[in-house]
Motif scaffolding. Structure first.
Motif, short mmCIF file in Angstrom:
data_model
loop_
_atom_site.label_atom_id
_atom_site.label_comp_id
_atom_site.label_asym_id
_atom_site.label_seq_id
_atom_site.Cartn_x
_atom_site.Cartn_y
_atom_site.Cartn_z
N GLU A 95 0.83 -1.21 0.00
CA GLU A 95 0.00 0.00 0.00
C GLU A 95 0.86 1.26 0.00
O GLU A 95 0.50 2.27 -0.61
N LEU A 96 2.01 1.21 0.67
CA LEU A 96 2.90 2.37 0.66
C LEU A 96 3.47 2.57 -0.74
O LEU A 96 3.62 3.70 -1.21
N ARG A 97 3.75 1.49 -1.42
CA ARG A 97 4.25 1.59 -2.80
C ARG A 97 3.18 2.22 -3.71
O ARG A 97 3.49 3.09 -4.52
N ILE A 98 1.94 1.80 -3.53
CA ILE A 98 0.84 2.36 -4.34
C ILE A 98 0.69 3.86 -4.05
O ILE A 98 0.54 4.68 -4.97
N LEU A 99 0.72 4.21 -2.77
CA LEU A 99 0.59 5.63 -2.40
C LEU A 99 1.74 6.44 -2.98
O LEU A 99 1.53 7.54 -3.52
N ALA A 100 2.96 5.92 -2.89
CA ALA A 100 4.11 6.65 -3.42
C ALA A 100 3.99 6.86 -4.92
O ALA A 100 4.36 7.93 -5.44
N ALA A 101 3.46 5.87 -5.64
CA ALA A 101 3.29 6.02 -7.09
C ALA A 101 2.30 7.13 -7.40
O ALA A 101 2.50 7.92 -8.33
N ARG A 102 1.23 7.21 -6.61
CA ARG A 102 0.24 8.27 -6.83
C ARG A 102 0.84 9.63 -6.55
O ARG A 102 0.64 10.60 -7.31
N VAL A 103 1.57 9.74 -5.46
CA VAL A 103 2.17 11.00 -5.07
C VAL A 103 3.20 11.44 -6.11
O VAL A 103 3.33 12.62 -6.43
N ALA A 104 3.94 10.48 -6.64
CA ALA A 104 4.95 10.80 -7.66
C ALA A 104 4.31 11.47 -8.86
O ALA A 104 4.90 12.39 -9.46
N GLY A 105 3.11 11.05 -9.23
CA GLY A 105 2.42 11.68 -10.34
C GLY A 105 2.10 13.13 -10.08
O GLY A 105 2.09 13.95 -11.01
N LEU A 106 1.88 13.48 -8.82
CA LEU A 106 1.56 14.86 -8.46
C LEU A 106 2.81 15.73 -8.38
O LEU A 106 2.72 16.94 -8.59
N TRP A 107 3.96 15.10 -8.09
CA TRP A 107 5.17 15.86 -7.86
C TRP A 107 6.20 15.68 -8.99
O TRP A 107 7.31 16.18 -8.88
N GLN A 108 5.82 14.99 -10.05
CA GLN A 108 6.76 14.77 -11.14
C GLN A 108 7.16 16.09 -11.79
O GLN A 108 6.32 16.96 -12.04
#
Length: 367
Positions: A353-366
């Protein structure tokens, strides 16, 4: 894009190393060419030795010591030149006590004293003891007994027994055993030993104490303090109440209290690593009001702010308001529980779940 991933542990689910890897994997799911620097951290609690070993090198020394329930447990300390780093939780940690046996009136810190004695015997002239995650509330009496303080039986019997110590406490042998050695209590807890902000009242319930036992434990520590600190100065020192009073025992031996976060951040050169980053990610299991009182995410955010780099928090739970977080230098916060949909999902599948959350956040901060 270059990011620095510098989390604490997610207590009960992920070590700091596991958390850092999960965040890096998730970010790379969105940003495949990511340049990520993983810097797992500890504030003195569980993971302290592992984090410092990775940063400083040195040699880990493993021995069997007395665990919090009196049974032998395997522990290790780090020796770097003539400085030893000890993680008290390895000898008296809450994780070593099954939930149905948690009783801070009976658990002992004797194993921490045994680690100190072994490190001194191995040539250490400076001993840094990371405090946190303990199952104990004995004011460090067990530690003192392991170093020779008397009466050994009464001091090593747990916090509940301190109220009935026969006669006084003789610290002379323990003081002699540590003579010429610099002792440091590494903690970012500023609680005194006694009272409503002391070890028993603040941390006792986390270790299994109910309201009545909290009062009894505080009274027992007061008896112990009267026998060892007649002036009352040491018991009131910020940090004396850390790890159930382990900080107090180190103060009795002439030790000092220092910030565990500051020591670790300096050891890993976080400022240098952050200077060239686009984003810094930190996190822990619960990001709450205590997190802003000098805990590890606060230290990471402060370092990032000094370098002009945004800092975001990924945490199991987030209960800090945006205004308070912004004042601490945190740009944004994301909750694993909210992302996973429930606390049960966040706990049972923490890494995924932390990996999934990090992937989502990465999209916002890319960038």
């Amino acid at each position: 894009m270059r990011i620095v991933i510098a989390p604490d542990k997610f207590a009960g689910t992920l070590s700091a190393i596991e958390a850092a890897r999960a965040v890096a994997d998730g970010w790379r799911d969105t940003v495949p060419d990511l340049d990520a620097q993983l810097i797992p951290l500890s504030d003195g609690g569980p993971g302290f030795v592992e984090v410092l070993h990775a940063a400083l090198g040195g040699t880990t020394v493993g021995i069997d010591v007395t665990g919090p329930l009196g049974d032998p447990v395997a522990a290790e300390y780090l020796l770097v030149d003539d400085t030893a780093y000890i993680e008290s939780a390895q000898a008296c940690g809450l994780h070593l006590v099954p939930e149905d046996r948690r009783d801070p009136g009976r658990t002992t810190t004797a194993g921490v004293g045994e680690l100190i004695a072994h490190a001194i015997g191995a040539g250490a002239r400076s001993v840094v003891v990371g405090l946190g995650g303990s199952a104990t509330n004995d004011g460090g009496a067990g530690l003192l007994a392991a170093l020779g303080a008397a009466p050994a039986d009464g001091l090593a019997a747990g916090g509940g027994a301190l109220g009935a110590l026969p006669g006084g406490v003789d610290l002379s042998a323990a003081v002699a055993a540590t003579k010429g050695v610099r002792l440091v209590a590494a903690t970012d807890v500023d609680n005194p030993l006694l009272g409503i902000h002391g070890a028993s009242a603040v941390f006792g319930p986390q270790k299994g104490a109910d309201d009545d036992q909290v009062q009894r434990l505080d009274a027992a520590l007061a008896v112990f303090a009267d026998a060892t600190d007649p002036s009352g100065a040491l018991r009131a020192t910020p940090g004396a109440g850390a790890a159930g009073g382990l900080g107090y025992a180190l103060l009795l031996l002439g030790g000092t209290v220092e910030s565990g976060v500051s020591r670790v951040l300096a050891a890993v050169d976080l400022a240098g690593q952050v200077a060239s980053a686009d984003v810094v990610i930190t996190g822990e299991g619960s990001f709450d009001f205590q997190s802003l009182r000098g805990k590890l995410p606060h230290g990471v955010a402060r370092t990032a702010t000094e370098q002009g780099v945004p800092c975001i928090v990924l945490a199991g739970r987030v209960t800090v308001g945006r205004r308070e977080a912004a004042a601490a230098g945190i740009s944004e916060m994301y909750s694993l529980v909210e992302s996973a949909g429930s606390a049960e999902a966040a706990l049972s599948r923490s890494a995924a779940e932390l990996r999934i959350l990090a992937a989502r956040v990465a999209g916002l901060w890319q960038r």
